[in-house]
Scaffold this active site. Structure first.
Site, PDB file in Angstrom:
ATOM      1  N   ALA B 165       0.631  -1.420  -0.281  1.00  0.00           N
ATOM      2  CA  ALA B 165       0.001   0.175   0.189  1.00  0.00           C
ATOM      3  C   ALA B 165       1.434   1.206   0.110  1.00  0.00           C
ATOM      4  CB  ALA B 165      -0.896   0.220   1.028  1.00  0.00           C
ATOM      5  N   HIS B 171      -8.163   1.991   1.228  1.00  0.00           N
ATOM      6  CA  HIS B 171      -8.677   1.964   0.574  1.00  0.00           C
ATOM      7  C   HIS B 171      -8.347   0.374   0.070  1.00  0.00           C
ATOM      8  CE1 HIS B 171      -4.277   2.674  -0.097  1.00  0.00           C
ATOM      9  NE2 HIS B 171      -4.556   1.583  -1.507  1.00  0.00           N
TER      10      HIS B 171
END
Lengths: 348, 348
Positions: B165, B171
């Site tokens: 990430a 998200h």
């Protein structure tokens, strides 16, 4: 626009998205593997003189007539201290919950000490040491092909903590296992299908294509070995080393081929360090399964994958890889480095 | 002695070598994902109020009647700023060197903003937010199945830098791609073969087996969803979330099933954090390909793989995984954590 490239030798696809991209030299900063300190040297179980700190040796290579005098072993193979697989009875069993299935964890797990010297790497090992290392691999392949329970021998090498190495002394590993690894089975399937269709070894065709390809992905060649960045490279700086002559088993190599293979590994180590400091990498040797000598459709090869990027949810979920550096660019950068340092022995 | 376990749903094998092993709680120390600092919050392009820092939205979920007043969007989907694939003309092409083959990089690459709140995680999101997130996934699956060029939609989530990430705001991502991913193709092949032989969905059989299995690998269940540690777990704390009812597409879920799926994700998030602090993980949703509605032999499922170990040369070279923690132990540890915090709603 990016390309979705198919690897002709497996079911792997690669999204080559160079617009996001970095240049080859941009990977340098984050790459370098740290140098060992004195405390690490003192407790290294693989250094010469520390043999009593390691499990017993199953093989040692000594200089001709050297053993027993004040000489150093050249390479050494010991059992893994924490083996994933061990000798034992091979049984195929149903799990208590019927639906599931397992084999007993029978096999071999060895540590190959590449050199008595802690600071040796592929990049700085003398040619003679590299030759001894390749000969040691050959010896271990010969040893394991006699074990009737085993289906496959995998030799590999993790360099640097980011590539999973827990010891910094130069070493490789061997796992002998009673199943054909799925990654190899997939390559065997693809190669067999290609041979049935084209009456030619897929890898022989690949080498011929790479040798004449433009733009070139060739990095280095000598009389018997070819090194190139594969068309569908999953990772930046992924490389393949392959014999030019058709050969399905690593131990089929002649002495000249062993020498050329050792040279190719050394040149690769040097040129990667030149471009990327000391990048962590995994090196894996793919060969035909045990007891399938002289396969016409399969061709042994070495895969080298530097660990500069992190496969994440997309890669794990799909088996597709996003690569931001074109292998054509990688090959050019590595070729340029080799050319500058060694005016002879260079591909094109 | 270790076991070599076969995953019944793919060609994956796992060496379960628990003698080397750690207990589940031993993974805690190295796991935690750092908390964000103020500078990170100020420049976060996914936070509410920072919409102009992100690419344009392709979808937004707002509270009923809320839009335009002083309300916050609930979830939001934007184009990836560095897309691996883009809209365009899908072409299948021979490489200039004939032997090789590629497709133009046509597809979609979206960022799904799980929540307007930067500090939300699966573990602490209110149930309503988790439901909105699952509904957003459903909406994007519906959207992409209308694109005639696409073969597959993959939704996944990377949490923590070690899991790939690059943003810490909660998200997910979506990639729509014109090929069926090899990892899914392999599952489809295995499931199709099982169905032909057994006249039953492999995954339905797996769930039934896990629900009654002893020792149990079940972690959690509610009316419509089952969560368990798979028999051939490749990684410590690997988990599967599956609907109990046969369903090949994620968007076939009823509202009750969407609620239960959201609950399962929340409970999983909480129990993993309880045991391991905030472990980095990848989450991948495997569904049937686009334009194959109602497949009888395939069953969607969510794979969760915490990133606590590093696959190295052996795993990359073989496609076999060495795991040092038994899924039976993982399931027990996670169950115990759930039991202590939530006396109701616990599997057995």
């Amino acid at each position: 626009m990016s390309q979705i490239r198919k690897d002709p030798a497996s079911r792997t696809w690669v999204v080559l998205a160079t617009e996001r991209g970095k240049r080859p030299s941009d990977f340098k900063a984050s790459a370098a593997v740290a140098k060992p300190d004195q405390a690490e040297l003192d407790r290294c179980p693989l250094c010469f003189g520390h043999e009593d700190m390691a499990p017993p040796a199953v093989f040692e290579m000594w200089p001709a007539g050297g053993r027993g005098r004040k000489m150093t072993w050249i390479t050494r193979v010991v059992e893994n201290k924490y083996p994933a697989l061990r000798p034992g009875e091979l049984l195929s069993q149903e799990d208590v919950n019927e639906f599931f299935h397992f084999l007993t964890g029978v096999g071999g797990h060895e540590v190959i000490v590449d050199s008595p010297k802690h600071t040796d790497r592929l990049a700085n090992m003398p040619h003679g040491q590299l030759v001894a290392l390749v000969k040691t691999y050959v010896q271990r392949y010969r040893f394991w092909r006699n074990d009737k329970r085993m289906a496959y021998t995998l030799v590999f090498k993790n360099y640097g903590p980011e590539a999973g190495a827990s010891l910094s002394h130069p070493h490789s590993q061997l796992v002998a296992i009673p199943i054909i690894p799925p990654r190899v089975a997939e390559e065997l399937d693809e190669a067999k299908e290609f041979y049935a269709r084209e009456n030619e070894c897929l890898y022989c065709r690949m080498i011929a294509t790479e040798l004449k390809g433009k733009p070139s992905r060739m990095v280095f060649e000598n009389d018997t070995m070819a090194v190139f960045a594969p068309y569908a490279s999953r990772f930046p700086f992924e490389l393949r080393v392959m014999p030019k002559r058709h050969m399905s088993a690593f131990e089929e190599m002649s002495d000249a081929e062993i020498g050329d293979c050792a040279q190719a590994l050394g040149v690769m180590g040097k040129s990667m360090e030149k471009l990327l400091s000391r990048p962590p990498y995994n090196l894996m040797i793919h060969v035909a399964p045990i007891r399938t000598p002289g396969l016409l459709y399969y061709h042994w090869h070495i895969e080298i994958i530097p660990r500069l990027t992190l496969p994440a949810g997309f890669e794990w979920g799909s088996g597709i890889y996003i690569n931001t550096v074109a292998p054509e660019e990688v090959a050019k950068a590595l070729r340029d480095g080799i050319k500058r340092s060694r005016p002879s022995n260079v591909a094109r």
